[in-house]
Design a protein around this motif. Structure first.
Motif: not given
Length: 148
Positions: A42, A46, A88, A91, A94, A110, A114
């Motif tokens: 991830l 990202d 962002g 992110m 999620t 995350q 983010g």
């Protein structure tokens, strides 16, 4: 072979009375190795998403493709930080989904990624706003008449 009383194969364990194990309670957590692999995967996505949002948000001021009358002057690149802020925000959105999967390490990564991207977007927007409100040196020198 089957047990005539229960109609189940006799090779399987039989649970009756006090021998019955308790049922599972709650949901199981994602294994640590899988959680770390998910977090790394991830984070790669990202970074790709944030760079793509930054590149999509760049405004090429004064640039025209295939301009026959181009004077080869400098091109002003002004990034639109809204795109990076939206990346962002996605992110951050999620992270609750990852928590539902019981992936604690991925959720933390995350949220961290983010937050960093949103802070970079807000900081970039503030720098651009400060730069726009300050008078530039080229406009003040053009306003003054040049004497020879």
């Amino acid at each position: 072979m089957t047990d005539p009383a229960s109609r189940q194969p006799s090779g399987l364990p039989q649970f009756r009375g006090a021998n019955v194990p308790p049922p599972r309670t709650g949901r199981r957590w994602l294994p640590v190795v899988g959680d770390i692999a998910l977090a790394v995967w991830l984070l790669v996505l990202d970074v790709i998403g944030a760079v793509a949002a930054f590149l999509l948000g760049i405004d090429y001021t004064g640039w025209k493709p295939f301009d026959p009358g181009a004077d080869n002057s400098d091109i002003a690149l002004t990034p639109n930080w809204l795109y990076v802020g939206i990346a962002g925000g996605v992110m951050l959105l999620t992270a609750p989904l990852l928590y539902l999967l019981r992936a604690v390490i991925s959720t933390g990564m995350q949220v961290l990624a983010g937050s960093v991207v949103v802070v970079i977007a807000v900081g970039g927007a503030q720098i651009d706003q400060d730069r726009a409100t300050r008078p530039s040196a080229s406009t003040t020198s053009d306003a003054a008449p040049k004497g020879r």
